[in-house]
Design a protein around this motif. Structure first.
Motif, short mmCIF file in Angstrom:
data_model
loop_
_atom_site.label_atom_id
_atom_site.label_comp_id
_atom_site.label_asym_id
_atom_site.label_seq_id
_atom_site.Cartn_x
_atom_site.Cartn_y
_atom_site.Cartn_z
N VAL A 1 75.20 -6.61 66.48
CA VAL A 1 73.96 -6.35 65.62
C VAL A 1 73.04 -5.21 66.17
CG1 VAL A 1 71.59 -6.34 64.63
CG2 VAL A 1 73.69 -7.73 64.30
N GLU A 2 72.68 -5.51 67.80
CA GLU A 2 71.77 -5.48 68.36
C GLU A 2 72.59 -3.57 69.78
OE1 GLU A 2 69.26 -7.53 70.70
OE2 GLU A 2 68.87 -9.04 69.14
N GLN A 3 73.83 -3.61 69.64
CA GLN A 3 74.85 -2.76 70.28
C GLN A 3 74.19 -2.75 71.88
OE1 GLN A 3 74.34 0.71 68.73
NE2 GLN A 3 74.73 0.25 65.96
N ASP A 4 74.85 -4.34 71.78
CA ASP A 4 74.13 -4.14 73.71
C ASP A 4 74.60 -5.26 73.70
OD1 ASP A 4 72.85 -4.06 75.52
OD2 ASP A 4 71.11 -4.80 75.39
N ARG A 5 74.45 -5.75 75.28
CA ARG A 5 74.71 -7.28 75.62
C ARG A 5 74.20 -8.36 75.48
NH1 ARG A 5 75.56 -7.41 81.89
NH2 ARG A 5 73.59 -8.96 81.54
N LEU B 1 69.67 -17.80 75.15
CA LEU B 1 68.72 -17.00 74.35
C LEU B 1 67.33 -17.23 74.28
CD1 LEU B 1 71.01 -17.79 70.89
CD2 LEU B 1 71.07 -15.67 72.03
N ILE B 2 66.70 -16.08 74.79
CA ILE B 2 65.33 -16.13 74.64
C ILE B 2 64.50 -16.14 73.28
CG2 ILE B 2 63.32 -15.78 76.17
CD1 ILE B 2 65.50 -16.97 77.83
N ASP B 3 64.88 -15.15 72.59
CA ASP B 3 64.25 -14.83 71.56
C ASP B 3 65.16 -16.03 69.75
OD1 ASP B 3 62.98 -13.94 69.68
OD2 ASP B 3 63.25 -11.52 69.90
N SER B 4 63.86 -16.74 69.89
CA SER B 4 64.37 -17.24 68.24
C SER B 4 64.05 -16.80 67.70
CB SER B 4 63.84 -18.61 68.83
OG SER B 4 62.73 -18.93 69.36
N THR B 5 63.32 -15.71 67.29
CA THR B 5 63.02 -15.58 66.26
C THR B 5 64.44 -15.29 64.96
OG1 THR B 5 62.52 -13.29 66.92
CG2 THR B 5 60.66 -14.71 66.89
N HIS B 6 65.32 -14.75 65.60
CA HIS B 6 66.13 -14.05 64.34
C HIS B 6 66.83 -15.57 63.63
CE1 HIS B 6 67.55 -10.27 65.94
NE2 HIS B 6 67.00 -10.81 67.41
N ALA B 7 66.27 -15.13 62.24
CA ALA B 7 66.27 -16.63 61.26
C ALA B 7 67.12 -15.88 60.45
CB ALA B 7 65.09 -15.80 60.46
N GLU B 8 68.20 -14.99 60.18
CA GLU B 8 69.04 -15.01 59.20
C GLU B 8 70.16 -14.67 60.24
OE1 GLU B 8 68.71 -11.91 56.49
OE2 GLU B 8 69.08 -10.12 58.09
N TRP B 9 71.79 -15.19 58.83
CA TRP B 9 72.68 -15.17 59.88
C TRP B 9 73.17 -13.38 59.82
CZ3 TRP B 9 76.51 -17.82 60.76
CH2 TRP B 9 77.66 -17.64 61.12
N PRO B 10 72.94 -13.19 61.83
CA PRO B 10 72.71 -11.57 61.86
C PRO B 10 73.88 -10.68 60.96
CG PRO B 10 73.54 -13.56 63.92
CD PRO B 10 73.75 -13.96 62.60
N LEU B 11 74.88 -11.14 60.66
CA LEU B 11 75.55 -10.10 59.76
C LEU B 11 75.18 -9.44 58.41
CD1 LEU B 11 79.34 -11.46 60.28
CD2 LEU B 11 77.77 -9.22 61.78
#
Length: 354
Positions: free
Chosen positions: A324-328, A333-343
């Motif tokens: 999703v982020e096009q990055d390593r 994981l530090i950021d726990s704000t992602h709240a949906e299935w990434p795809l």
């Protein structure tokens, strides 16, 4: 000796009626493991599909049945609950079970749908003391344990690369098995970073977007690398079975119960077929259940327990976040704000582009 009341959430389709992409009999595997254990009584199942629920009750009679798992928790007060539903439902069900007084939860994989879900599950476990294990039962199979013993013995020299394919599957529903196994073979070290890439079309299954083809490339602090590669028609020559390479030898699995070793000691094939496939399957499930009961009884945390399995979940989620982020993605994981299935985000981007 203590007796435990067990229940299943998401009993699954009747045996023989499963279809890849959304319907399986995994609830039956959990139920059989409970029925075979001397300390456990299987008391109930819950499923929103009345036909599936009735079939389950017919097979495992006498057990009660509920359309709503919340009502089951109130009516049956189980000590142990298996969660055999789609990944997107796991967090809410774990939280509800934990706060209802359930002592042990046996959750299917993939474990959680997002970093926010993982953070919430960690928090509720800390709050309630519930013991949670994840169904990476291949850790309990003799063939996989024997490979770890060979690696640990130094016969392969320094471990360098572990690789596998996942023909027809994705990085989560099947690929999570190999991600977890590579951690296990590498001494259960957490991965340090992940690079992922995928082709996304319109495939959906298990309640979420699924990739057509994906690759996860990841590294550990001891220099070991891992790669999981797969998708529709992407894995020729039986290469879905893992290969393990060291500086002085290699192992290639030939199936669930045999593998080839090539090292300075020569070439050999080790087989683990003393049990029938069905017997071996039952034994691995029994070992998983016993590890949970031992933990609930006050013993050591199960190797399938939350502390260890959270690292596997992070690795799995990080592969998708990298896409999703096009990055390593660096771990933990530090950021726990992602709240949906990434795809799901990639699906939205594709629709906007189209």
């Amino acid at each position: 000796m203590k007796n435990y009341r067990a229940a299943i959430i998401g009993v699954g389709v009747p045996v023989g009626g499963g279809v890849k992409g959304g319907g399986h009999q995994i609830g039956y595997s959990h139920a059989r493991a409970y029925q075979r254990h001397s300390q456990v009584e299987l008391v109930s199942g819950a499923d929103i599909n009345p036909a599936n629920l009735q079939a389950f009750q017919d097979v495992f009679a006498p057990v009660s049945g509920y359309a709503d798992y919340r009502e089951m928790l109130k009516g049956e007060t189980p000590d142990i609950v298996s969660i055999c539903t789609y990944v997107g439902l796991h967090r809410e069900m774990i939280e509800t079970c934990a706060r209802a007084g359930v002592k042990g939860i046996f959750c299917e994989k993939p474990f959680v749908a997002s970093p926010a879900d993982l953070a919430a599950v960690r928090a509720v476990a800390e709050e309630t003391g519930v013991r949670i294990i994840v169904a990476h039962i291949r850790r309990m199979m003799p063939s996989y344990q024997a490979i770890r013993a060979i690696i640990d013995s130094g016969e392969l020299g320094q471990l360098r690369l572990m690789s596998a394919g996942i023909e027809g599957w994705d990085l989560s529903e099947w690929g999570s098995h190999w991600l977890d196994m590579f951690r296990y073979w590498n001494g259960d070290r957490p991965a340090q970073w992940v690079l992922g890439q995928a082709r996304i079309a319109e495939t959906r299954g298990y309640g979420h977007a699924m990739e057509e083809h994906a690759v996860a490339w990841f590294g550990f602090e001891n220099g070991v690398r891992g790669v999981v590669d797969g998708g529709k028609g992407m894995v020729p020559d039986n290469s879905m079975w893992p290969a393990v390479e060291g500086t002085e030898g290699l192992i290639h699995m030939l199936g669930e119960d045999e593998f080839k070793v090539i090292s300075g000691r020569g070439t050999r094939v080790e087989k683990f077929n003393q049990l029938t496939p069905e017997e071996a399957h039952h034994a691995s499930w029994a070992a998983a259940v016993q590890s949970l009961i031992t933990w609930v009884d006050g013993g050591a945390e199960s190797p399938l327990g939350l502390v260890n399995m959270a690292h596997t979940a992070e690795l799995n989620l990080a592969a998708y976040l990298s896409i999703v982020e096009q990055d390593r993605i660096d771990l933990p994981l530090i950021d726990s704000t992602h709240a949906e299935w990434p795809l799901e985000e990639l699906v939205r981007r594709k629709k906007l582009a189209d």
